[in-house]
Structure formats: structure tokens, C-alpha cells
Design a protein around this motif. Structure first.
Motif, mmCIF file in Angstrom:
data_model
loop_
_atom_site.group_PDB
_atom_site.id
_atom_site.type_symbol
_atom_site.label_atom_id
_atom_site.label_comp_id
_atom_site.label_asym_id
_atom_site.label_seq_id
_atom_site.Cartn_x
_atom_site.Cartn_y
_atom_site.Cartn_z
ATOM 1 N N SER A 64 0.829 -1.211 0.000
ATOM 2 C CA SER A 64 0.000 0.000 0.000
ATOM 3 C C SER A 64 0.861 1.257 0.000
ATOM 4 C CB SER A 64 -0.907 0.011 1.224
ATOM 5 O OG SER A 64 -1.758 -1.104 1.252
ATOM 6 N N ASN A 65 0.294 2.318 -0.546
ATOM 7 C CA ASN A 65 0.988 3.606 -0.572
ATOM 8 C C ASN A 65 0.563 4.484 0.604
ATOM 9 O OD1 ASN A 65 -1.608 4.333 -1.278
ATOM 10 N ND2 ASN A 65 -1.112 5.034 -3.349
ATOM 11 N N THR A 66 0.181 3.859 1.723
ATOM 12 C CA THR A 66 -0.379 4.580 2.863
ATOM 13 C C THR A 66 0.619 4.731 4.008
ATOM 14 O OG1 THR A 66 -1.208 2.517 3.794
ATOM 15 C CG2 THR A 66 -2.693 3.734 2.364
ATOM 16 N N SER A 67 0.296 5.620 4.914
ATOM 17 C CA SER A 67 0.958 5.818 6.210
ATOM 18 C C SER A 67 2.477 5.756 6.087
ATOM 19 C CB SER A 67 0.402 4.829 7.245
ATOM 20 O OG SER A 67 0.539 3.480 6.831
ATOM 21 N N SER A 68 3.122 4.873 6.841
ATOM 22 C CA SER A 68 4.582 4.856 6.952
ATOM 23 C C SER A 68 5.277 3.990 5.912
ATOM 24 C CB SER A 68 4.956 4.319 8.338
ATOM 25 O OG SER A 68 4.436 2.996 8.488
ATOM 26 N N LEU A 69 4.524 3.302 5.080
ATOM 27 C CA LEU A 69 5.121 2.219 4.289
ATOM 28 C C LEU A 69 6.163 2.701 3.284
ATOM 29 C CD1 LEU A 69 2.078 -0.168 3.806
ATOM 30 C CD2 LEU A 69 3.849 -0.177 5.561
ATOM 31 N N GLN A 70 5.999 3.893 2.729
ATOM 32 C CA GLN A 70 7.004 4.372 1.785
ATOM 33 C C GLN A 70 8.294 4.789 2.487
ATOM 34 O OE1 GLN A 70 5.406 6.605 -1.740
ATOM 35 N NE2 GLN A 70 3.465 6.444 -0.637
ATOM 36 N N GLU A 71 8.212 5.091 3.787
ATOM 37 C CA GLU A 71 9.431 5.325 4.560
ATOM 38 C C GLU A 71 10.249 4.048 4.677
ATOM 39 O OE1 GLU A 71 8.993 7.698 8.272
ATOM 40 O OE2 GLU A 71 6.870 7.780 7.731
ATOM 41 N N VAL A 72 9.554 2.932 4.831
ATOM 42 C CA VAL A 72 10.232 1.642 4.991
ATOM 43 C C VAL A 72 10.697 1.104 3.641
ATOM 44 C CG1 VAL A 72 9.979 -0.745 5.781
ATOM 45 C CG2 VAL A 72 8.872 1.117 7.040
ATOM 46 N N GLY A 73 9.825 1.175 2.637
ATOM 47 C CA GLY A 73 10.123 0.546 1.351
ATOM 48 C C GLY A 73 10.990 1.373 0.423
ATOM 49 N N GLY A 74 10.965 2.707 0.574
ATOM 50 C CA GLY A 74 11.756 3.545 -0.301
ATOM 51 C C GLY A 74 11.485 3.239 -1.771
ATOM 52 N N ASP A 75 12.551 3.218 -2.581
ATOM 53 C CA ASP A 75 12.386 2.916 -4.006
ATOM 54 C C ASP A 75 12.535 1.425 -4.297
ATOM 55 O OD1 ASP A 75 15.089 2.439 -3.752
ATOM 56 O OD2 ASP A 75 15.714 3.822 -5.332
ATOM 57 N N ALA A 76 12.566 0.612 -3.234
ATOM 58 C CA ALA A 76 12.721 -0.831 -3.421
ATOM 59 C C ALA A 76 11.391 -1.539 -3.640
ATOM 60 C CB ALA A 76 13.429 -1.444 -2.212
ATOM 61 N N ALA A 77 10.294 -0.909 -3.244
ATOM 62 C CA ALA A 77 8.979 -1.540 -3.320
ATOM 63 C C ALA A 77 8.161 -0.958 -4.471
ATOM 64 C CB ALA A 77 8.231 -1.361 -2.002
ATOM 65 N N ILE A 78 7.134 -1.701 -4.860
ATOM 66 C CA ILE A 78 6.100 -1.223 -5.774
ATOM 67 C C ILE A 78 4.858 -0.939 -4.933
ATOM 68 C CG2 ILE A 78 4.569 -1.851 -7.681
ATOM 69 C CD1 ILE A 78 7.365 -1.431 -8.665
ATOM 70 N N TYR A 79 4.202 0.201 -5.178
ATOM 71 C CA TYR A 79 3.092 0.640 -4.333
ATOM 72 C C TYR A 79 1.778 0.663 -5.105
ATOM 73 C CZ TYR A 79 7.002 2.154 -1.463
ATOM 74 O OH TYR A 79 8.163 2.177 -0.732
ATOM 75 N N PHE A 80 0.686 0.389 -4.373
ATOM 76 C CA PHE A 80 -0.658 0.470 -4.952
ATOM 77 C C PHE A 80 -1.593 1.203 -4.000
ATOM 78 C CE2 PHE A 80 -0.291 -3.907 -3.084
ATOM 79 C CZ PHE A 80 -1.135 -3.742 -2.004
ATOM 80 N N ASP A 81 -2.726 1.610 -4.556
ATOM 81 C CA ASP A 81 -3.806 2.188 -3.758
ATOM 82 C C ASP A 81 -4.584 1.028 -3.139
ATOM 83 O OD1 ASP A 81 -6.150 3.266 -2.763
ATOM 84 O OD2 ASP A 81 -6.678 4.337 -4.587
#
Length: 369
Positions: free
Chosen positions: A298-315
Motif C-alpha cells: 500500500s501507498n499509505t501511512s509509513s510504508l514508503q518510509e520503509v520501502g523507499g524505491d525498493a517496493a512497488i506501491y498500490f492504492d
């Protein structure tokens, strides 16, 4: 510098993220110079404490269950914690959860509280009438000298919900204990060759049912693709009926998992999927990266802090977006390889040693005020 930690999370949890965090923090702090971290705990059935002989903690009727067992355990440990707090032989007190029992005994000694998320505030429907967590949390936050938030997202939540001054909150990231072992072959556990992995609780804010509806076409159209749900308890009756209605009961597998088998599940998965609506940090995403597993979340809350550019995000509210993002990864080996490489870099930003060092900095700033 002497820091006293209390019993709370080690009374409440046999396993769990909060007790694992405090256990690892205690271990790492005591490796650092100029600090001594002590734990007030007489009895506990917590796995992390019990398996570590450096903690002289006795188990509490480990093979016997009785009414109010946890309540009795908490009362015993609380008496011991009160006694140590009254003695005052520490510089800072760090309670491990939100019960405010200690406030009247601190005698002007400062205390720091860690906030793990704002789930109770954002999802009040999960609170039952006997749950005092939110009430206790408000009380402790209003009186604490310093607050540690485990992500910038959680810090922002605290500012917006409680009007806590930003300068009173320090962000200290967590880390993950689970990592890829040198020998984590898939054949050591009974798993299909091709599967996507879901880990943890499946309650409503974790968004499992919406995620399942999103991937239904993928499971249906690919006979060799499966979903494994690890941890979070065996499937309940409603879940089994849901799988049967969708005619997917043979495509969705449950695995109970200790750390070693969970590492194997991550390491052999096509991808780890994290469809949650909200997290305070997002340890499973970091666990997956530690095990060379691509992360789609998910592209919510803290997850992009953890995943950075290593993850793929969705709504997480958009089933088509969930399906499309998963599909774009699990059938593309080149992209999977690139995500694993990026995950290997991203995961280096997090370690319990860094957690301890940054926590020590918070303590030092507080004492130097």
C-alpha cells in the motif's frame, strides 16, 4: 546513564512486535558505552525474554491456563515495577506500554514513551468497552517529557491528533529480526513452487478481504499460482466460507510460522504483498527485503518510509491497481531481480544497533535539557 524499563509488554505478549522491539532495544543499548538499561520484570511467558538466559526472569505457570492469568501476572509485575520506580535508582524511565500506573511514583524523574501507531485513534471501531488503551495513552502522552515515534508518519499523526509540539517527538526507526538464512530451502516446508505471500493478522484494517477480491482473477487464471497466508491464526469459519464461495479454497493456504520458517516463506515467494490500510512502521516489509523477497504494498501511512524505491506501491482501496501492480511484478523476472537488489540496499538503513544509538541520543538530549 541508567534507564529503567517496565514489565508491561512482556506481560501482555508471548510474541509480538512491541515486545520484540523492547527486547532488541534492551540488548543493543547494553552493548553501548555510558548507558545501562535495566528491565523490571519478575515473571513472564514472553518468548524473546524466556529464550535469553541473560534475563533472570521466571516463567509464570507456562503449562497451565486459568481465569485472569494475565491479570494476576500483571499485578505481580506491577508491584515489582512500582518498588523499583519508588527507589529512583535511574535517570530516565521508559514504560513499554501505555498504562499510567507509574505516574504517581516517579518523583519528578523524566520518562520517555514510545508510540507505535495511532490505530486506536484512526479505527475506533476496533475498541471494545473494556479496552482502556486510548484513555491510558492520552494520559501518558500528556505528561511525558519526550515521545519516540517509530516513523515520520506516526509523528505526523501524533501532532495532528494530540497537538503535541513537533520538537517533543523524535523519530527512531525500528528494524527487523527475521532475515534470510544460509539454508532456507523451500523443500524444508510444504509449499507450492509459485505463490504470493501475505503475513500476519487479517482483520479489517489489514484489508485482507479486499486484497483477496483483487487477486481473485490472478488465482483463477493461473492454475499454478497460490496465495499463502502466514501467521495471524488459522482461517476462521467466515474466511473458509468466503474461499469456498469464490471457489478458491484449494488456492489459499495457511502456514503457521516461526522465524525460521517465515524466512523460508519470504525467500521462496514470488512477492510479499502488504495491502494494509494503515501501519505505524511496517516490519513485515523490512522482513521481506531482508529475505530477498520483492515487496508490493500500500501507498499509505509509513510504508514508503520503509520501502523507499525498493517496493512497488498500490492504492489499497483500488482492486484493479492492486491486481495490476502484483501482475506486473510476479510475471517479470527482470523486475523481480531489480527489486531484490534495491531491497538489499534499502534494508541497510535499518538495524537494531541504529535503533539503540538513536534512542540513546534521545535520552541524552532529555537529560541535557
Amino acid at each position: 546513564m541508567r534507564i529503567l524499563y517496565d514489565h508491561q509488554c512482556f506481560t501482555q505478549q508471548q510474541y509480538g512486535g512491541v515486545s520484540r522491539y523492547h527486547y532488541q532495544l534492551l540488548k543493543e543499548l547494553n552493548k553501548l558505552p555510558d548507558i545501562k538499561a535495566e528491565l523490571s520484570l519478575k515473571y513472564s511467558n514472553n518468548f524473546y525474554i524466556n529464550q535469553d538466559k541473560s534475563f533472570s526472569v521466571k516463567q509464570f505457570f507456562p503449562d497451565t491456563n486459568f481465569y485472569f492469568k494475565r491479570t494476576v501476572l500483571d499485578r505481580i509485575n506491577r508491584i515489582a515495577s512500582k518498588a523499583l520506580i519508588k527507589e529512583g535508582d535511574f535517570d530516565i524511565f521508559h514504560p513499554t506500554y501505555y498504562h499510567p500506573y507509574f505516574l504517581e511514583y516517579l518523583n519528578n524523574k523524566p520518562f520517555v514513551i514510545t508510540v507505535y501507531d495511532c490505530i486506536h485513534e484512526k479505527f475506533p471501531e476496533i475498541i471494545n468497552y473494556i479496552d482502556k488503551t486510548l484513555e491510558h495513552k492520552k494520559s501518558v502522552l500528556s505528561k511525558s517529557e519526550q515521545v519516540i515515534a517509530i516513523s515520520e508518519s506516526t509523528k505526523s499523526d501524533l501532532i495532528n491528533i494530540y497537538n503535541i509540539p513537533a520538537e517533543k517527538i523524535e523519530v527512531v526507526y525500528l528494524a527487523a529480526s527475521i532475515r534470510k538464512l544460509s539454508n532456507t530451502p523451500g523443500e524444508s516446508i510444504d509449499i507450492p513452487e509459485k505463490y504470493i505471500l501475505y503475513v500476519g493478522d487479517r482483520n479489517f484494517y489489514k484489508n485482507f478481504n479486499n486484497f483477496l477480491s483483487a487477486i481473485e482473477p490472478l488465482l483463477r487464471n493461473n492454475s499454478d499460482l497460490f496465495l499463502i497466508a502466514a501467521g495471524g491464526g488459522i482461517f476462521n469459519t467466515d474466511e473458509i466460507k468466503l474461499f469456498e464461495r469464490k471457489k478458491l479454497n484449494n488456492k489459499i493456504l495457511y502456514k503457521s510460522a516461526d522465524d525460521k520458517s517465515l524466512a523460508a516463506l519470504y525467500a521462496n515467494a514470488l512477492a510479499f504483498i502488504f495491502p494494509t490500510l494503515y501501519e505505524g512502521f511496517g516490519i513485515p516489509a523490512l522482513e521481506a527485503m531482508n529475505c530477498d523477497c520483492p515487496v508490493i504494498m500500500s501507498n499509505t501511512s509509513s510504508l514508503q518510509e520503509v520501502g523507499g524505491d525498493a517496493a512497488i506501491y498500490f492504492d489499497p482501496a483500488n482492486q484493479d491497481d492492486i491486481k495490476n501492480k502484483i501482475e506486473s511484478v510476479i510475471f517479470n523476472n527482470e523486475l523481480r531481480t531489480e527489486m531484490i537488489k534495491r531491497g538489499a540496499v534499502q534494508r541497510l538503513k535499518f538495524s537494531f544497533q541504529k535503533t539503540a544509538i538513536n534512542t540513546q541520543i534521545v535520552y541524552a538530549k532529555l537529560l541535557n535539557k
